[in-house]
Design an enzyme around this catalytic site. Structure first.
Site, PDB file in Angstrom:
ATOM      1  N   SER A  15      28.599  29.953  35.486  1.00  0.00           N
ATOM      2  CA  SER A  15      30.037  29.946  35.726  1.00  0.00           C
ATOM      3  C   SER A  15      30.737  29.365  34.511  1.00  0.00           C
ATOM      4  CB  SER A  15      30.345  29.081  36.949  1.00  0.00           C
ATOM      5  OG  SER A  15      31.707  28.738  36.997  1.00  0.00           O
ATOM      6  N   CYS A  47      40.729  36.570  40.640  1.00  0.00           N
ATOM      7  CA  CYS A  47      39.439  35.960  40.346  1.00  0.00           C
ATOM      8  C   CYS A  47      38.790  36.644  39.156  1.00  0.00           C
ATOM      9  CB  CYS A  47      38.550  36.029  41.581  1.00  0.00           C
ATOM     10  SG  CYS A  47      37.191  34.832  41.616  1.00  0.00           S
ATOM     11  N   ASP A  48      37.745  36.034  38.604  1.00  0.00           N
ATOM     12  CA  ASP A  48      37.357  36.386  37.232  1.00  0.00           C
ATOM     13  C   ASP A  48      36.799  37.781  37.023  1.00  0.00           C
ATOM     14  OD1 ASP A  48      35.157  35.449  38.611  1.00  0.00           O
ATOM     15  OD2 ASP A  48      34.431  34.157  37.025  1.00  0.00           O
ATOM     16  N   LYS A  49      36.022  38.369  37.941  1.00  0.00           N
ATOM     17  CA  LYS A  49      35.509  39.725  37.718  1.00  0.00           C
ATOM     18  C   LYS A  49      36.606  40.767  37.904  1.00  0.00           C
ATOM     19  CE  LYS A  49      31.758  37.472  37.330  1.00  0.00           C
ATOM     20  NZ  LYS A  49      32.292  36.196  37.829  1.00  0.00           N
ATOM     21  N   ASP A  60      33.912  33.922  43.569  1.00  0.00           N
ATOM     22  CA  ASP A  60      32.777  33.175  43.019  1.00  0.00           C
ATOM     23  C   ASP A  60      32.674  31.799  43.658  1.00  0.00           C
ATOM     24  OD1 ASP A  60      32.523  35.369  41.456  1.00  0.00           O
ATOM     25  OD2 ASP A  60      32.765  34.356  39.545  1.00  0.00           O
ATOM     26  N   CYS A  82      40.808  29.363  39.474  1.00  0.00           N
ATOM     27  CA  CYS A  82      40.244  28.062  39.128  1.00  0.00           C
ATOM     28  C   CYS A  82      40.831  27.546  37.818  1.00  0.00           C
ATOM     29  CB  CYS A  82      38.728  28.157  39.035  1.00  0.00           C
ATOM     30  SG  CYS A  82      37.964  28.753  40.568  1.00  0.00           S
ATOM     31  N   CYS A 119      42.252  32.437  44.743  1.00  0.00           N
ATOM     32  CA  CYS A 119      42.555  33.189  43.519  1.00  0.00           C
ATOM     33  C   CYS A 119      43.374  34.436  43.810  1.00  0.00           C
ATOM     34  CB  CYS A 119      41.276  33.612  42.810  1.00  0.00           C
ATOM     35  SG  CYS A 119      40.134  32.273  42.426  1.00  0.00           S
ATOM     36  N   GLU A 149      25.599  33.586  39.321  1.00  0.00           N
ATOM     37  CA  GLU A 149      25.898  32.391  38.526  1.00  0.00           C
ATOM     38  C   GLU A 149      25.108  31.195  39.048  1.00  0.00           C
ATOM     39  OE1 GLU A 149      30.516  33.344  37.263  1.00  0.00           O
ATOM     40  OE2 GLU A 149      30.111  31.848  38.808  1.00  0.00           O
TER      41      GLU A 149
END
Length: 559
Positions: free
Chosen positions: A473, A123-125, A82, A195, A50, A447
């Protein structure tokens, strides 16, 4: 026109010679010292697909910022993968990283008096962390999403990160060979990018584009694409417009803009994690968004996107058909968005979408017409009841059904659950309970992707439900309810569920109920003793002391 509103504190004040000496030392001259300073916050690092390309993207931004008579200054902050940490104790650091990212961007930009911020998350955070910092700072800001990964391939099938998780369950169940398992793992992530499905990274990127804090197409431009490079270059042009007009995050991130973001992520089937992040992002600019706003908008917003994990498509597929602006224009045409909200282009959302091509429902099957949705109302449902007095978040796409009643099968942590699958303790019809994995109990609210993927891979995905005080997730699918508040560590009723108790999950009437008497629940509560924290020092310990519950977005400040 004053563009160096903040940096002049250190660059133009004659009583700050040491500040200026250090800036001369990095290669600036008098002309450059008079220009606005733009902090370029990259979350690039080598250890995660990511994020592995983000420093490269940041370098394009710096070149263009400097060419536009500004000073681009790259700095880095952290990221936690993650995908790598899921299923291990390392996942406890994932949500915590959102706060570290926000704190570090705020610290550098405020401490060094930068006039503007361009953040480059992957990445997501990373994304909510960057937006929270921008909200606190309230200086001209743009987020450039690192972009989605291309699909992996094996035996003619498209793969993504969740393919690897679910392959474990298939292997445990004896459905695939060891060789196929290994090859799925090897081919799931073919290179750089976040992702690929409607998991949390793409969910947050889409929400932030709809919010107005990133440029059009940012959320759907792939990580490895000419379009992503061009977006990086364009960000310098738009950050200068924001500086000239002094348009700041609080001007953009209004309540109506958050409604746009919530509507879009619900229409497209976004991750449950968005509930935590949107609440926290709104707090950073003094806007009140609650879990009940998600329910209100979910009640009137149909699910129209067929994305993985519950569906069939990846973000790359939407990019090839026209990208996110095409979807936003469609939602706007249906009266579902506020078109007058200002964005980082300096124009309104409606102005940004004016010349975008209309969606062609004959040319693609990813996005459905409002009149023929996958589900008549949104997939994010807020459930209340004696198990979750302050609420919980269910992800119900309609494929799982909308009600589930069954006996509890209780596990204190996901490792117990994985062992339970291997020992065949879980039967069709069970409601699996994973507890003591909340914001404090984790600590860090990890998660539960490994457990849900293993359940699905084992062939139980359609016959069991799962509830937890942890998170899910964006890659999770099935009948799942997370963010149960109060959490077990705080003496929430999830701590008092016993094996065999009947649990009722009702996403039609928004109820989550432990089917025992109030008197019995009170008796069980009497024996509760708050457990010792699982962390005794370091960042997890500090987080557990500060973190608010999931209904408040798991923030660690009083904003």
């Amino acid at each position: 026109m004053e563009l160096n509103r903040y940096s002049k504190t250190v660059t133009q004040d004659p009583t700050q010679p040491a500040s200026q000496a250090m800036l001369y030392g990095i290669g600036l001259d008098e002309e450059k010292l008079a220009q606005p300073f733009v902090g370029i916050a990259s979350m690039g690092y080598d250890g995660n697909t990511c994020n592995m390309h983000l420093n490269h993207l940041a370098s394009y931004i710096k070149v263009e910022v400097n060419a536009a008579e500004m000073v681009g200054l790259i700095f880095n902050t952290i990221g936690i993968s993650d995908g790598i940490t899921n299923g291990t104790d390392g996942m406890r650091y994932s949500l915590v990283s959102r706060e570290i990212i926000a704190d570090s961007i705020e610290s550098v930009v405020a401490g060094h008096y930068y006039d503007a911020v361009i953040a480059v998350p992957g990445c997501d955070k990373n994304m909510p962390g960057a937006i929270i910092a921008m909200g606190r700072l309230n200086r001209p800001s743009i987020m450039v999403y690192g972009g989605t990964i291309a699909p992996g391939k094996y035996q003619g099938k498209d793969l993504n990160i969740v393919s690897a998780f679910e392959a474990l369950g298939e292997k445990i169940a004896g459905k695939i060979s060891d060789e196929d398992f290994k090859n799925i793992v090897k081919n799931s992530c073919p290179g750089a990018g976040a992702c690929g499905g409607m998991y949390t990274a793409n969910t947050m990127a889409i929400a932030i584009e709809a919010l107005g804090m990133s440029l059009p197409y940012s959320s759907s431009n792939p990580a490895i694409s000419d379009e992503k490079i061009e977006e990086c270059k364009q960000s310098s042009h738009y950050i200068k417009i924001l500086l000239e007009k002094n348009i700041c995050p609080k001007d953009i991130m209004t309540f109506e803009a958050f409604e746009n973001a919530l509507t879009t992520l619900i229409a497209l089937g976004g991750s449950t994690n968005a509930v935590l992040h949107m609440i926290a992002m709104a707090k950073s600019v003094g806007v009140k968004i609650t879990i009940d706003d998600f329910q209100r908008i979910s009640d009137k917003t149909p699910l129209i996107a067929d994305f993985k994990p519950g569906g069939n498509y990846l973000m790359q597929n939407l990019h090839e058909k026209g990208g996110v602006p095409m979807v936003l224009k469609y939602l706007l045409s249906k009266g579902m968005l506020h078109g007058n909200c200002i964005t980082v282009t300096g124009k309104t959302l409606a102005e940004n979408l004016k010349d975008i091509k209309d969606i062609d429902f004959e040319d693609q099957n990813i996005i459905r017409p409002i009149e023929k949705p996958i589900k008549e109302t949104g997939h994010l449902q807020i459930l209340y009841g004696n198990i979750a007095e302050k609420g919980s978040v269910a992800k119900i796409t309609g494929k799982e059904g909308e009600k589930f009643v069954g006996p509890a099968r209780v596990f204190d942590g996901e490792k117990e659950l994985i062992q339970g699958i291997e020992d065949k303790k879980i039967k069709a019809g069970d409601v699996v309970v994973i507890r003591y994995v909340g914001p404090k109990g984790g600590p860090g609210m990890p998660e539960m992707l490994k457990p849900t993927s293993a359940i699905i891979g084992a062939g139980l995905g359609k016959s069991v439900a799962l509830i937890t005080d942890g998170r899910f997730s964006g890659g999770t699918h099935g009948f799942v309810v997370g963010h149960i508040t109060p959490e077990a560590y705080d003496g929430g009723a999830i701590a008092f569920i016993n094996d065999g108790d009947t649990i009722v999950l009702d996403a039609v009437n928004n109820k989550i109920h432990l089917d025992i008497s109030d008197e019995e629940l009170k008796e069980r509560r009497k024996s509760f003793v708050t457990p010792k924290l699982k962390a005794t020092n370091g960042v997890l310990y500090k987080y557990a002391q500060l973190v608010k519950d999931a209904s408040e977005g798991c923030v660690t400040d009083e904003s």
